[in-house]
Design a protein around this motif. Structure first.
Motif, mmCIF file in Angstrom:
data_model
loop_
_atom_site.group_PDB
_atom_site.id
_atom_site.type_symbol
_atom_site.label_atom_id
_atom_site.label_comp_id
_atom_site.label_asym_id
_atom_site.label_seq_id
_atom_site.Cartn_x
_atom_site.Cartn_y
_atom_site.Cartn_z
ATOM 1 N N ARG A 1 4.549 -7.487 5.908
ATOM 2 C CA ARG A 1 3.456 -6.567 5.597
ATOM 3 C C ARG A 1 3.697 -5.902 4.236
ATOM 4 O O ARG A 1 2.780 -5.857 3.395
ATOM 5 C CB ARG A 1 3.380 -5.513 6.712
ATOM 6 N N ASP A 2 4.935 -5.426 4.012
ATOM 7 C CA ASP A 2 5.231 -4.771 2.737
ATOM 8 C C ASP A 2 5.145 -5.757 1.575
ATOM 9 O O ASP A 2 4.640 -5.430 0.495
ATOM 10 C CB ASP A 2 6.633 -4.133 2.787
ATOM 11 N N ALA A 3 5.649 -6.966 1.813
ATOM 12 C CA ALA A 3 5.606 -7.981 0.761
ATOM 13 C C ALA A 3 4.150 -8.328 0.424
ATOM 14 O O ALA A 3 3.785 -8.450 -0.751
ATOM 15 C CB ALA A 3 6.360 -9.230 1.217
ATOM 16 N N THR A 4 3.338 -8.450 1.463
ATOM 17 C CA THR A 4 1.915 -8.767 1.238
ATOM 18 C C THR A 4 1.255 -7.665 0.421
ATOM 19 O O THR A 4 0.538 -7.925 -0.549
ATOM 20 C CB THR A 4 1.200 -8.904 2.599
ATOM 21 N N LEU A 5 1.550 -6.446 0.827
ATOM 22 C CA LEU A 5 0.953 -5.308 0.147
ATOM 23 C C LEU A 5 1.358 -5.298 -1.328
ATOM 24 O O LEU A 5 0.521 -5.094 -2.228
ATOM 25 C CB LEU A 5 1.418 -4.017 0.841
ATOM 26 N N ALA A 6 2.666 -5.547 -1.572
ATOM 27 C CA ALA A 6 3.172 -5.541 -2.950
ATOM 28 C C ALA A 6 2.470 -6.623 -3.779
ATOM 29 O O ALA A 6 2.089 -6.399 -4.928
ATOM 30 C CB ALA A 6 4.688 -5.763 -2.954
ATOM 31 N N VAL A 7 2.287 -7.782 -3.156
ATOM 32 C CA VAL A 7 1.645 -8.887 -3.877
ATOM 33 C C VAL A 7 0.181 -8.555 -4.157
ATOM 34 O O VAL A 7 -0.310 -8.700 -5.280
ATOM 35 C CB VAL A 7 1.761 -10.194 -3.059
ATOM 36 N N VAL A 8 -0.492 -8.079 -3.131
ATOM 37 C CA VAL A 8 -1.929 -7.801 -3.279
ATOM 38 C C VAL A 8 -2.168 -6.739 -4.355
ATOM 39 O O VAL A 8 -3.155 -6.782 -5.085
ATOM 40 C CB VAL A 8 -2.518 -7.376 -1.923
ATOM 41 N N ARG A 9 -1.223 -5.800 -4.467
ATOM 42 C CA ARG A 9 -1.406 -4.725 -5.446
ATOM 43 C C ARG A 9 -0.821 -5.080 -6.813
ATOM 44 O O ARG A 9 -0.804 -4.241 -7.712
ATOM 45 C CB ARG A 9 -0.726 -3.459 -4.925
ATOM 46 N N SER A 10 -0.244 -6.287 -6.943
ATOM 47 C CA SER A 10 0.449 -6.602 -8.201
ATOM 48 C C SER A 10 -0.572 -6.980 -9.290
ATOM 49 O O SER A 10 -1.678 -7.441 -8.981
ATOM 50 C CB SER A 10 1.401 -7.779 -7.986
ATOM 51 N N PRO A 11 -0.197 -6.777 -10.579
ATOM 52 C CA PRO A 11 -1.104 -7.129 -11.674
ATOM 53 C C PRO A 11 -1.459 -8.604 -11.688
ATOM 54 O O PRO A 11 -2.608 -8.974 -11.923
ATOM 55 C CB PRO A 11 -0.293 -6.762 -12.926
ATOM 56 N N TYR A 12 -0.460 -9.509 -11.350
ATOM 57 C CA TYR A 12 -0.782 -10.941 -11.457
ATOM 58 C C TYR A 12 -1.802 -11.347 -10.401
ATOM 59 O O TYR A 12 -2.618 -12.223 -10.610
ATOM 60 C CB TYR A 12 0.484 -11.813 -11.395
ATOM 61 N N TYR A 13 -1.755 -10.684 -9.261
ATOM 62 C CA TYR A 13 -2.703 -11.010 -8.201
ATOM 63 C C TYR A 13 -4.097 -10.506 -8.593
ATOM 64 O O TYR A 13 -5.106 -11.198 -8.428
ATOM 65 C CB TYR A 13 -2.252 -10.397 -6.886
ATOM 66 N N ALA A 14 -4.095 -9.286 -9.182
ATOM 67 C CA ALA A 14 -5.364 -8.721 -9.654
ATOM 68 C C ALA A 14 -5.974 -9.633 -10.711
ATOM 69 O O ALA A 14 -7.176 -9.894 -10.721
ATOM 70 C CB ALA A 14 -5.120 -7.318 -10.211
ATOM 71 N N PHE A 15 -5.073 -10.165 -11.585
ATOM 72 C CA PHE A 15 -5.565 -11.035 -12.661
ATOM 73 C C PHE A 15 -6.184 -12.311 -12.083
ATOM 74 O O PHE A 15 -7.232 -12.758 -12.525
ATOM 75 C CB PHE A 15 -4.411 -11.386 -13.618
ATOM 76 N N ALA A 16 -5.479 -12.858 -11.059
ATOM 77 C CA ALA A 16 -5.983 -14.088 -10.440
ATOM 78 C C ALA A 16 -7.392 -13.863 -9.914
ATOM 79 O O ALA A 16 -8.250 -14.747 -9.992
ATOM 80 C CB ALA A 16 -5.062 -14.526 -9.323
ATOM 81 N N ARG A 17 -7.624 -12.677 -9.368
ATOM 82 C CA ARG A 17 -8.953 -12.429 -8.820
ATOM 83 C C ARG A 17 -9.949 -12.130 -9.922
ATOM 84 O O ARG A 17 -11.127 -12.497 -9.847
ATOM 85 C CB ARG A 17 -8.883 -11.304 -7.811
ATOM 86 N N THR A 18 -9.442 -11.415 -10.958
ATOM 87 C CA THR A 18 -10.329 -11.093 -12.072
ATOM 88 C C THR A 18 -10.858 -12.349 -12.741
ATOM 89 O O THR A 18 -12.001 -12.434 -13.151
ATOM 90 C CB THR A 18 -9.568 -10.250 -13.132
ATOM 91 N N LYS A 19 -9.938 -13.360 -12.837
ATOM 92 C CA LYS A 19 -10.373 -14.570 -13.531
ATOM 93 C C LYS A 19 -11.323 -15.390 -12.677
ATOM 94 O O LYS A 19 -11.745 -16.472 -13.058
ATOM 95 C CB LYS A 19 -9.177 -15.403 -14.003
#
Lengths: 312, 506
Positions: free
Chosen positions: A199-217
């Motif tokens: 759960r913590d790892a998922t949260l960290a990933v979901v909130r990470s800049p690279y994940y945000a970027f993946a969605r932004t693109k």
């Protein structure tokens, strides 16, 4: 890099073997009570443990020889891959361990599998909606499961699944079905923690800049998660499996006794009670080396799936 | 999570039919005792109880010897030579005939290992025609009973390695081992060439489960047909189960305090009597054992009628009398309620062990009860071997144990071991009673029934008066049995599970 890692683990294995051998020897020597009497009690049962039986054991096993000599013998035998004979049954320790290790390994592997099946999806669901119903419920459940001793978890499972529903056998080891309840007892405790780590790892990933970027693109949610999320979540979760091994090996001792499962934990407990030194040394050695081996495998697996190291 | 549980459940259902197939109906037996070894001197009881291997003699419900592999026996006039005529037409499980040579060889193996036979005055064991001849160095009445002990099992020559180790169990019993997986599992099937009546149950499976909770739950779920040794709490619950019958039979095992009568506090018989008077036997029997009539008023139980003296006043509780006796011995109560004499508090260590789960509980009850008379006991729970070890090095003060007086069906053998002139590892310690030694020595060889009865009465009376061990409670053998099974009885001598006389309910 892999050669170096393997070499490091091999050195560690040798050191573990030496430490386990010497420490178990010294510790069993320091235990209170007369060794010959203990072995006689283990062999003949308490109705027949008498001074005469103890003297016969002492003479047969040469228990009077100096401790340093006995330890030297054990190390010399170990170099020739000979773990000696059990003082209680008289059978080679290797044979007894081979029989038990198979049972324990089956139990442990099923437990790891079940805990992954339970903990991983639950942890991801909780991490994707932090503070949501799944997150809060799984936190309560995980805390409760981890707080209750495994022995109690096991009895509750027996009562519920075996006695109540009649779906699985209570104890024994005749069929594959016999392994499910003990494995589930171990798995629930492991999943309790691994679901929170996930759960913590998922949260960290979901909130990470690279994940945000993946969605932004413009990647769809599902593709972003599969491509950039899952693998990054896997690294801390897998690394944590290494830590879980301690819990697993501890748990095996309790769970095997409760479910009349003939594994290595069960054997270790009996060997300690009966002061069966070669058996204690043998089982402790195998448990120690298994630990080194599994930790090594976890390291290798982490290196293999970590996207950062793959690029480095 | 539900998915995973579902997979587990499907796997379980897929596998369940093969485990409980009606084709080879296996009687499943669960008991706490593990199969440590194939050697009769170590784990012989498992093979006797499961009727895999047999002894020369057996015992009936009152402990009298009766023929088994030996059809009859005689003893010479000087009582030094015993001849046992073997039953004809007996075959071992490997198909070889049981000859006198093979049986004698088995007994000589037993003689070389710790066990009751080694403690008997045996000079030689030989085969002579169809007979086994045992020569003694001095008369020994309990010899037939000794040959009923499970360490003297008769195994085929092929069972032994050259060094005398038993490598496999090749017996003569109605069941032959199919699979032996020490320490927990044994599967056996009916032996077609058995010399006796053919049993109704074809296959048996034995599982050693050390935890009492596990065993009770196996009975409750129907996983096991017969479950031995139930803890008192489970017994009560299982009695309410309509699919089960709970059996409980008193066995000649007595929970007793072994006393160091050489200890300065316990030397005087009045001190031992006072300690005995503090014990609430009825309370222990009702509250801990949940069997109100399990209180032991004398050492040997009524189930051994020859050794139970009916008119003997039973041991009981009387704190006032205990305090008076202790006052006579110069003990006075200190400020904390503990007795003192010459500046020393009346403080002793009571050792016990958890092999029988009731023992630690009874020990703490005795601790509490003795305190009422100002005796401060410290309970120390360790290994069973601490009792004989403490006896030998003289450090033992008190021990709580469950002594089986019918290890060998004739209790005399155990009494000789426990109350001989030197005392015994599980019997008297520091207790000198010349009359007891004389009585036991005469009993060893007396043949006149009236004289023997008188001697037994004297022995029991001397034990009750001297209290080298203080009886507390009688032990019950318990079993939960599925109603799928008929004809179940408990052997009070714990020799056999009597599977061969069971049948499946129609």
């Amino acid at each position: 890099m892999i050669v170096k890692a393997v070499g490091h683990r091999l050195l560690q294995a040798v050191l573990v073997a030496l430490a386990v051998g010497v420490l178990t020897f010294l510790l069993t020597g320091m235990l209170p009570g007369d060794m010959a009497f203990r072995i006689a009690a283990g062999r003949y049962g308490y109705d027949h443990v008498t001074a005469a039986a103890a003297e016969a054991v002492r003479a047969e096993l040469g228990l009077d020889r100096p401790a340093a000599m006995a330890l030297g013998h054990w190390l010399w035998d170990l170099l020739r891959f000979d773990l000696g004979d059990s003082l209680v049954s008289g059978d080679p320790v290797v044979e007894e361990i081979a029989h038990q290790l198979g049972h324990s390994a089956r139990l442990a592997l099923t437990a790891i599998l079940l805990s992954t099946l339970l903990g991983l999806p639950l942890g991801i669901l909780a991490g994707l909606r932090p503070g949501g119903l799944v997150d809060r419920a799984s936190l309560v459940l995980a805390t409760a499961l981890r707080a209750v001793p495994q022995f109690v978890v096991g009895i509750l499972l027996i009562l519920l699944v075996a006695v109540g529903l009649g779906a699985l056998p209570v104890a024994g080891h005749d069929s594959a079905a016999h392994g499910l309840l003990p494995a589930l007892t171990l798995a629930l405790g492991m999943a309790a923690v691994s679901s929170r780590v996930t759960r913590d790892a998922t949260l960290a990933v979901v909130r990470s800049p690279y994940y945000a970027f993946a969605r932004t693109k413009g990647l769809p949610e599902r593709a972003a998660f599969l491509r950039h999320g899952l693998r990054n979540i896997g690294v801390p979760v897998l690394a944590y499996q290494g830590v879980q091994l301690v819990y697993l090996i501890e748990g095996v001792v309790v769970v095997e006794t409760l479910f009349a499962w003939p594994g290595i934990g069960h054997a270790l407990v009996h060997a300690v009670i009966a002061r069966d030194v070669p058996m204690i040394q043998g089982t402790a050695l195998v448990m120690g080396l298994t630990f080194v081996l599994l930790n090594g495998l976890v390291d290798l697996a982490c290196a293999a799936i970590d996207p950062r190291r793959a690029q480095a | 999570m539900l998915g995973a549980l579902g997979i587990g459940a499907i796997a379980a259902f897929a596998l369940a039919p093969s485990a409980a197939s009606a084709l080879d109906r296996t009687l499943s037996i669960v008991a706490p005792w593990e199969i440590g070894s194939t050697d009769p001197s170590k784990s012989g009881y498992v093979f006797t109880r499961l009727e895999v291997a047999e002894t020369l003699l057996d015992a009936d419900d009152s402990g009298q010897p009766r023929p088994a592999l030996a059809a009859s026996w005689t003893v010479s006039d000087d009582r030094l030579t015993w001849r046992f005529r073997l039953r004809d037409g007996v075959r071992f499980h490997d198909g070889t005939p049981m000859t006198a040579e093979a049986a004698a060889a088995s007994l000589r193996h037993a003689l070389g290992k710790p066990g009751p036979l080694k403690q008997a005055p045996v000079a030689a064991i030989d085969a002579d025609g169809g007979e086994i001849v045992i020569r003694l160095s001095e008369p020994f009445g309990p010899l037939p009973a000794t040959l009923a002990h499970n360490s003297t099992l008769i195994l085929a020559p092929a069972a032994y390695a050259e060094n005398g180790q038993v490598t496999q169990v090749i017996g003569t019993g109605p069941y032959r081992i199919e699979r032996l997986e020490p320490p927990q599992r044994l599967v056996a099937a009916r032996f077609p060439d058995y010399w006796g009546a053919k049993p109704a149950v074809e296959r048996i499976g034995f599982l050693a489960a050390g935890r009492g909770e596990t065993r009770a739950l196996m009975a409750e779920s129907g996983d096991a047909d017969i479950v031995f040794t139930l803890d008192p709490a489970s017994q009560k619950r299982l009695r309410g189960n309509r699919k089960l019958q709970v059996h409980a039979v008193p066995i000649p095992r007595t929970v007793a305090l072994k006393v160091n009568a050489g200890h300065p506090f316990l030397q005087d018989v009045r001190a031992r009597e006072a300690l005995s008077l503090t014990i609430d036997r009825a309370g222990i029997a009702a509250a801990i054992l949940r069997t109100p009539d399990a209180a032991a008023g004398q050492l040997l139980p009524p189930s051994l009628p020859e050794w139970h003296v009916a008119g003997l006043p039973p041991l009981g509780r009387d704190i006032a009398r205990a305090s008076a006796l202790l006052a006579e011995l110069g003990w006075t109560k200190g400020a904390d309620g503990i007795l003192e004499r010459g500046g020393q508090p009346f403080r002793l260590t009571l050792r016990t062990f958890p092999d029988r789960p009731e023992l630690p509980l009874i020990a703490t009850a005795i601790q509490d009860q003795a305190r009422a008379a100002g005796i401060d006991l410290r309970v120390s729970i360790g290994n069973s071997s601490d009792v004989p070890a403490g006896h030998r090095d003289g450090t033992l003060e008190l021990a709580l144990m469950a002594r089986n007086f019918a290890l060998i069906p004739d209790p005399l053998a155990t009494l000789l071991e426990d109350f001989g002139p030197e005392g015994g590892d599980w019997g008297a310690m520091g207790w000198t009673e010349p009359r007891m030694a004389a009585v036991l020595a005469e009993l060893r060889d007396a043949t006149d029934p009236a004289r023997r009865a008188e001697l037994r009465r004297q022995a029991v009376t001397l034990l009750q008066a001297g209290l080298p061990v203080i009886p507390v409670a009688r032990y019950q053998q318990t079993a939960a049995v599925s109603k799928r099974v008929e004809g179940f009885t408990i052997d009070p001598f714990e020799r056999s599970y009597r599977i061969s006389s069971l049948r499946w309910a129609p």
